[in-house]
Design a protein around this motif. Structure first.
Motif, short mmCIF file in Angstrom:
data_model
loop_
_atom_site.label_atom_id
_atom_site.label_comp_id
_atom_site.label_asym_id
_atom_site.label_seq_id
_atom_site.Cartn_x
_atom_site.Cartn_y
_atom_site.Cartn_z
N TYR A 69 0.83 -1.19 0.00
CA TYR A 69 0.00 0.00 0.00
C TYR A 69 0.87 1.25 0.00
O TYR A 69 2.05 1.22 0.32
N ASP A 70 0.23 2.35 -0.37
CA ASP A 70 0.86 3.67 -0.30
C ASP A 70 0.40 4.31 1.00
O ASP A 70 -0.79 4.59 1.16
N GLN A 72 0.56 7.28 2.35
CA GLN A 72 -0.11 8.57 2.25
C GLN A 72 -1.52 8.41 1.70
O GLN A 72 -2.47 9.02 2.19
N GLU A 73 -1.67 7.55 0.70
CA GLU A 73 -2.99 7.31 0.13
C GLU A 73 -3.92 6.66 1.17
O GLU A 73 -5.09 6.99 1.27
N THR A 74 -3.38 5.73 1.94
CA THR A 74 -4.16 5.07 2.98
C THR A 74 -4.64 6.07 4.02
O THR A 74 -5.80 6.04 4.44
N GLU A 76 -5.11 9.28 3.58
CA GLU A 76 -6.12 10.13 2.95
C GLU A 76 -7.47 9.41 2.85
O GLU A 76 -8.52 10.02 3.07
N GLN A 77 -7.43 8.11 2.55
CA GLN A 77 -8.67 7.34 2.50
C GLN A 77 -9.32 7.26 3.89
O GLN A 77 -10.54 7.38 4.01
N LYS A 79 -8.93 9.42 6.37
CA LYS A 79 -9.44 10.76 6.70
C LYS A 79 -10.77 11.02 6.00
O LYS A 79 -11.70 11.57 6.59
N SER A 80 -10.85 10.63 4.75
CA SER A 80 -12.07 10.83 3.98
C SER A 80 -13.22 9.99 4.54
O SER A 80 -14.34 10.47 4.72
#
Length: 166
Positions: A69-70, A72-74, A76-77, A79-80
């Motif tokens: 996994y990335d 930073q992307e995780t 952000e997901q 947080k969203s």
């Protein structure tokens, strides 16, 4: 001779006002369309992971180390999905205004009337409201600490239900 009449509600004004606000919010949650209730719970309920994402987001990542996994992307997901914003800190206070049912509201209202009234009379309105706010914020912050310690120790996420940690 005019006799003075007894008050119907012999509670300090601040207690009566709080119970009325709690009842109004419970009416909205109970009788408004389901989307309104969901929006209120999403906006005002306390979710310890929201604060963890604001304070120490990296502490939530170790649970995902077995996957490719990335990071930073995780984050952000997460947080969203959780609706994290700078205002999430306010949920440490706002969750105290929400109740899960009329029974929950009734027990809290009776408890506030019985035990809050003497404290409100003793402290006065503003100090009582500060005291009440501390009574909401401190356990909420404790839930965050329990979650962080739990993540560091055994990898499980703890959920706050009232004042109990499961």
């Amino acid at each position: 001779m005019v006799s003075e009449r007894e008050k119907i509600i012999n509670l300090p004004g601040v207690i009566t006002a709080l119970i009325c606000v709690f009842a109004a919010l419970q009416c909205v949650v109970q009788y408004a369309p389901e989307t309104v209730s969901e929006t209120m719970y999403r906006a005002f309920a306390f979710i310890p992971a929201r604060l963890t994402l604001l304070i120490d987001p990296q502490s939530l990542l170790p649970a995902h180390t077995t996957f490719d996994y990335d990071p930073q992307e995780t984050l952000e997901q997460l947080k969203s999905a959780l609706g994290v914003s700078r205002l999430s800190v306010m949920t440490l206070l706002t969750y105290a205004f929400l109740h899960g049912s009329w029974m929950h509201f009734s027990i809290n209202a009776l408890t506030l009337a019985a035990f809050g009234a003497p404290v409100a009379r003793r402290l006065g309105d503003t100090p009582f409201l500060v005291f009440l706010a501390c009574g909401a914020v401190v356990p909420g912050r404790h839930a965050c600490l329990v979650q962080q310690l739990g993540r560091a120790g055994d990898g499980h996420m703890y959920v706050q239900i009232g004042r109990a940690h499961v």
